[in-house]
Design a protein around this motif. Sequence first.
Motif, PDB file in Angstrom:
ATOM      1  N   MET A 185      39.799  61.497  44.047  1.00 47.25           N
ATOM      2  CA  MET A 185      40.535  60.478  44.796  1.00 47.25           C
ATOM      3  C   MET A 185      41.641  61.110  45.628  1.00 47.25           C
ATOM      4  O   MET A 185      41.854  60.743  46.790  1.00 47.25           O
TER       5      MET A 185
ATOM      6  N   ASN B 182      39.505  55.325  46.635  1.00 45.19           N
ATOM      7  CA  ASN B 182      39.681  54.741  45.311  1.00 45.19           C
ATOM      8  C   ASN B 182      38.659  55.322  44.338  1.00 45.19           C
ATOM      9  O   ASN B 182      37.863  56.200  44.698  1.00 45.19           O
TER      10      ASN B 182
ATOM     11  N   ASP C  17      37.237  49.352  39.306  1.00 49.03           N
ATOM     12  CA  ASP C  17      37.033  50.742  39.704  1.00 49.03           C
ATOM     13  C   ASP C  17      35.636  51.285  39.417  1.00 49.03           C
ATOM     14  O   ASP C  17      35.265  52.339  39.924  1.00 49.03           O
TER      15      ASP C  17
ATOM     16  N   THR D   5      41.339  47.992  37.695  1.00 53.29           N
ATOM     17  CA  THR D   5      41.388  48.120  39.155  1.00 53.29           C
ATOM     18  C   THR D   5      42.681  48.846  39.506  1.00 53.29           C
ATOM     19  O   THR D   5      43.773  48.366  39.191  1.00 53.29           O
ATOM     20  N   HIS D   6      42.556  50.013  40.116  1.00 51.73           N
ATOM     21  CA  HIS D   6      43.721  50.833  40.476  1.00 51.73           C
ATOM     22  C   HIS D   6      43.880  50.777  41.991  1.00 51.73           C
ATOM     23  O   HIS D   6      43.033  51.280  42.723  1.00 51.73           O
ATOM     24  N   ILE D   7      44.953  50.157  42.459  1.00 52.45           N
ATOM     25  CA  ILE D   7      45.216  50.003  43.888  1.00 52.45           C
ATOM     26  C   ILE D   7      46.266  51.021  44.301  1.00 52.45           C
ATOM     27  O   ILE D   7      47.418  50.948  43.866  1.00 52.45           O
ATOM     28  N   ARG D   8      45.852  51.974  45.130  1.00 52.94           N
ATOM     29  CA  ARG D   8      46.754  53.029  45.600  1.00 52.94           C
ATOM     30  C   ARG D   8      47.085  52.822  47.065  1.00 52.94           C
ATOM     31  O   ARG D   8      46.213  52.471  47.864  1.00 52.94           O
TER      32      ARG D   8
ATOM     33  N   ASP E  52      52.238  51.393  43.711  1.00 50.16           N
ATOM     34  CA  ASP E  52      50.822  51.192  43.414  1.00 50.16           C
ATOM     35  C   ASP E  52      50.689  50.105  42.360  1.00 50.16           C
ATOM     36  O   ASP E  52      51.689  49.648  41.775  1.00 50.16           O
TER      37      ASP E  52
END
Length: 324
Positions: free
Chosen positions: A69, A75, A162, A182-185, A224
Amino acid sequence: MTYKEANNISIKDYLNSLGIQPVTEKGSYGMYRSPLREDNTPSFKVDYNANLWCDYGTGEGGTLIDLVMKQNGCNAYGAICRLEQGDTTSFSFHGKDLPERDTKRQAASPIEIRRIQPLQNPALMRYLQERGISPGTAAPYVQEMYYRIGGKPYFALAFRNDSGGYELRNPRFKGSTSKDITHIRQQGEPREKCLVFEGFMDYLSFLTLRMKNCPTMPDLDRQDYVILNSTANVPKAIDVLFPYKRIHCMLDNDEAGFRATQAIALEYSYRVRDFSDNYRGYSDLNDYLCGRKQEQKNSTSQAQEIKQETGQRATPKQKRGRGI
């Protein structure tokens, strides 16, 4: 390829496939020149036993997916796709291979996806509005899915996780095609702060509250976000929270939410703050947004239970008589 399968690939073999060799090796770990930046002195450590990396020059680290990533600015789903496109036959796997039952369980999912499209269904938009969330706020993050269960057609809000699965919500259904965080960057420089939510309705509620309270400068991209999608996913969240200096937990005000917050705090101690006190008296952030206190919800649910137990029906409206 699943999230677990991708993270099970040896980081050493992955770096080797890119032509990156260790400068020094000492049994259980190797020191590399960082693949993420110019690194004249090897300060990128790969722990072969734990299958984790750490860049001492930036203080970042994590799993193979975290590394891909960072390299590609994508993502977790994008990272998995890139790993699938590579020559995975040349990779060895760290630890035991995943049991076949995981694949079978996914294949045996009762949800048959028919189509996924942008949010436009009036019933789903009305459902969001009933939860205090405008469709315009939700549209960048939520789609609508049409699916079948046992041959019967349904539709619901769909929030991607993810591993490429979806969390599904409508007024009568709460489920998922597969469970993951769910990882929002944010784009650009890595953020120091990450906010943790239990479900995507709470995440959308936070966005709504922030834009309502700070309309000119909501600063939604200053941090984030991690959405657990289930408190059972806390171990996965702990892995991705490693690089953050500040972790703000906004989980539910119930036993499961408290336990999840404690588990994260146990791992990262002083870096963690519990923000659930800001909506104490409410079950979660969405109830706080809608002004539904726990006592009100409990009294309403008790009244419904009494009616169900006694067979009591709602009092019908009296018909109006004709005017003279």
